[in-house]
Structures are given as C-alpha cells and as structure tokens.
Motif scaffolding. Structure first.
Motif, PDB file in Angstrom:
ATOM      1  N   TRP A 283       0.754  -1.200  -0.049  1.00  0.00           N
ATOM      2  CA  TRP A 283      -0.080   0.153  -0.013  1.00  0.00           C
ATOM      3  C   TRP A 283       0.906   1.316  -0.082  1.00  0.00           C
ATOM      4  O   TRP A 283       0.469   2.289  -0.253  1.00  0.00           O
ATOM      5  CB  TRP A 283      -1.048   0.002   1.110  1.00  0.00           C
ATOM      6  N   GLY A 284       2.251   1.257   0.260  1.00  0.00           N
ATOM      7  CA  GLY A 284       2.848   2.382   0.324  1.00  0.00           C
ATOM      8  C   GLY A 284       3.401   3.056  -1.034  1.00  0.00           C
ATOM      9  O   GLY A 284       2.733   2.392  -2.024  1.00  0.00           O
ATOM     10  N   PRO A 285       3.833   4.062  -1.027  1.00  0.00           N
ATOM     11  CA  PRO A 285       4.020   4.874  -2.444  1.00  0.00           C
ATOM     12  C   PRO A 285       5.172   4.242  -3.118  1.00  0.00           C
ATOM     13  O   PRO A 285       5.906   3.239  -2.800  1.00  0.00           O
ATOM     14  CB  PRO A 285       4.702   6.197  -2.070  1.00  0.00           C
ATOM     15  N   ASP A 286       4.982   4.606  -4.463  1.00  0.00           N
ATOM     16  CA  ASP A 286       5.945   3.820  -5.519  1.00  0.00           C
ATOM     17  C   ASP A 286       7.116   4.663  -5.684  1.00  0.00           C
ATOM     18  O   ASP A 286       7.198   5.739  -6.243  1.00  0.00           O
ATOM     19  CB  ASP A 286       5.277   3.581  -6.843  1.00  0.00           C
ATOM     20  N   TYR A 287       8.325   4.406  -4.772  1.00  0.00           N
ATOM     21  CA  TYR A 287       9.590   5.463  -4.623  1.00  0.00           C
ATOM     22  C   TYR A 287       9.958   5.543  -5.851  1.00  0.00           C
ATOM     23  O   TYR A 287      10.411   6.568  -6.458  1.00  0.00           O
ATOM     24  CB  TYR A 287      10.106   4.851  -3.418  1.00  0.00           C
ATOM     25  N   PRO A 288      10.357   4.348  -6.586  1.00  0.00           N
ATOM     26  CA  PRO A 288      11.010   4.757  -7.691  1.00  0.00           C
ATOM     27  C   PRO A 288      10.267   5.545  -9.037  1.00  0.00           C
ATOM     28  O   PRO A 288      11.065   6.293  -9.473  1.00  0.00           O
ATOM     29  CB  PRO A 288      11.164   3.119  -8.605  1.00  0.00           C
ATOM     30  N   ARG A 289       8.809   5.349  -8.993  1.00  0.00           N
ATOM     31  CA  ARG A 289       8.338   6.216  -9.908  1.00  0.00           C
ATOM     32  C   ARG A 289       8.503   7.701  -9.617  1.00  0.00           C
ATOM     33  O   ARG A 289       8.446   8.646 -10.219  1.00  0.00           O
ATOM     34  CB  ARG A 289       6.757   5.758 -10.099  1.00  0.00           C
ATOM     35  N   LEU A 290       8.026   7.918  -8.003  1.00  0.00           N
ATOM     36  CA  LEU A 290       8.387   9.046  -7.673  1.00  0.00           C
ATOM     37  C   LEU A 290       9.495   9.791  -7.861  1.00  0.00           C
ATOM     38  O   LEU A 290       9.608  10.955  -8.203  1.00  0.00           O
ATOM     39  CB  LEU A 290       7.781   9.002  -6.079  1.00  0.00           C
ATOM     40  N   SER A 291      10.605   9.104  -7.729  1.00  0.00           N
ATOM     41  CA  SER A 291      12.000   9.611  -7.872  1.00  0.00           C
ATOM     42  C   SER A 291      12.194  10.266  -9.382  1.00  0.00           C
ATOM     43  O   SER A 291      12.888  11.230  -9.622  1.00  0.00           O
ATOM     44  CB  SER A 291      12.879   8.705  -7.328  1.00  0.00           C
ATOM     45  N   ARG A 292      11.527   9.314 -10.107  1.00  0.00           N
ATOM     46  CA  ARG A 292      11.838   9.634 -11.772  1.00  0.00           C
ATOM     47  C   ARG A 292      11.021  10.958 -12.034  1.00  0.00           C
ATOM     48  O   ARG A 292      11.521  11.764 -12.688  1.00  0.00           O
ATOM     49  CB  ARG A 292      11.334   8.593 -12.483  1.00  0.00           C
ATOM     50  N   ALA A 293       9.837  11.001 -11.179  1.00  0.00           N
ATOM     51  CA  ALA A 293       9.135  12.628 -11.368  1.00  0.00           C
ATOM     52  C   ALA A 293       9.946  13.497 -10.617  1.00  0.00           C
ATOM     53  O   ALA A 293       9.500  14.889 -11.048  1.00  0.00           O
ATOM     54  CB  ALA A 293       7.678  12.310 -11.027  1.00  0.00           C
TER      55      ALA A 293
ATOM     56  N   SER B 199      13.569  14.301  -9.179  1.00  0.00           N
ATOM     57  CA  SER B 199      15.032  13.826  -8.903  1.00  0.00           C
ATOM     58  C   SER B 199      15.427  14.466  -7.410  1.00  0.00           C
ATOM     59  O   SER B 199      16.424  13.889  -7.101  1.00  0.00           O
ATOM     60  CB  SER B 199      15.957  14.292  -9.752  1.00  0.00           C
ATOM     61  N   GLY B 200      14.707  15.433  -6.821  1.00  0.00           N
ATOM     62  CA  GLY B 200      14.969  15.970  -5.703  1.00  0.00           C
ATOM     63  C   GLY B 200      14.523  15.279  -4.339  1.00  0.00           C
ATOM     64  O   GLY B 200      14.869  15.515  -3.342  1.00  0.00           O
ATOM     65  N   LEU B 201      13.660  13.989  -4.631  1.00  0.00           N
ATOM     66  CA  LEU B 201      13.085  13.483  -3.572  1.00  0.00           C
ATOM     67  C   LEU B 201      14.057  12.689  -2.987  1.00  0.00           C
ATOM     68  O   LEU B 201      15.001  12.166  -3.317  1.00  0.00           O
ATOM     69  CB  LEU B 201      11.983  12.346  -4.200  1.00  0.00           C
ATOM     70  N   VAL B 202      13.988  12.649  -1.571  1.00  0.00           N
ATOM     71  CA  VAL B 202      14.810  12.185  -0.548  1.00  0.00           C
ATOM     72  C   VAL B 202      14.182  10.878  -0.078  1.00  0.00           C
ATOM     73  O   VAL B 202      12.980  11.032   0.525  1.00  0.00           O
ATOM     74  CB  VAL B 202      15.342  13.006   0.527  1.00  0.00           C
ATOM     75  N   PHE B 203      14.768   9.758  -0.068  1.00  0.00           N
ATOM     76  CA  PHE B 203      14.188   8.533   0.421  1.00  0.00           C
ATOM     77  C   PHE B 203      14.805   7.864   1.452  1.00  0.00           C
ATOM     78  O   PHE B 203      16.316   7.925   1.238  1.00  0.00           O
ATOM     79  CB  PHE B 203      13.962   7.482  -0.769  1.00  0.00           C
ATOM     80  N   TYR B 204      14.399   7.568   2.626  1.00  0.00           N
ATOM     81  CA  TYR B 204      15.334   7.108   3.533  1.00  0.00           C
ATOM     82  C   TYR B 204      14.583   5.804   4.274  1.00  0.00           C
ATOM     83  O   TYR B 204      13.264   5.728   4.292  1.00  0.00           O
ATOM     84  CB  TYR B 204      15.744   7.902   4.814  1.00  0.00           C
TER      85      TYR B 204
END
Length: 84
Positions: free
Chosen positions: A41-51, A53-58
């Motif tokens: 149910w969580g967000p799709d981080y690879p897709r979000l980071s493509r949209a 590039s400043g997205l920080v995932f930890y």
C-alpha cells in the motif's frame, strides 16, 4: 504466548504486530508469492523519484539490513519487553 496469524489486510496483521511488539511469538502465514496486500500500500518510490529527482528516500531499521532479525520491525517497547 504463541500466535498463528492467518489474517490478511490491515486489521488482523495490525493486531498480530501489536502482539509481537508486546512479546508474543507470532507466526505469520501469508499468500505464497505476494504476501499480505497491506505490504504493497505504500508509495511507489522509484516512480516518484523519476518524477522528482530531488526526492529524498530513507529507511529506518532497528535490526540492520541483514542478519537473523533484519526483516523484523522494531519498536522501543518491544526491545524493552524482550530485554526485561
């Protein structure tokens, strides 16, 4: 206490997680190949980071990234319960 969890989708797994946090030995049985639907149910981080590039995932883990308990979620009160 030993708990056999055959539930799926949020309510049952949440209860099992709480029992595990309180020190129960929970055996979670999930659908082969896909696991519990709630895990996805969580967000799709690879897709979000493509949209963006400043997205920080930890990721935060209480048990590291390998070893016997690396998949086990960890919470302060669970560690206190196990350690006495």
């Amino acid at each position: 206490m030993r708990v056999l969890d055959l539930s799926r989708v949020l309510a049952g797994p949440l209860r099992s997680m709480i029992l595990d946090d309180l020190g129960a030995d929970v055996i979670k049985v999930e659908r082969p190949g896909s696991g519990d639907e709630t895990r996805h149910w969580g967000p799709d981080y690879p897709r979000l980071s493509r949209a963006n590039s400043g997205l920080v995932f930890y990721s935060i883990t209480g048990n590291g990234t390998d070893g016997p308990d690396f998949r086990r979620a960890e919470y302060d009160f669970a560690v206190q319960a196990r350690s006495g």
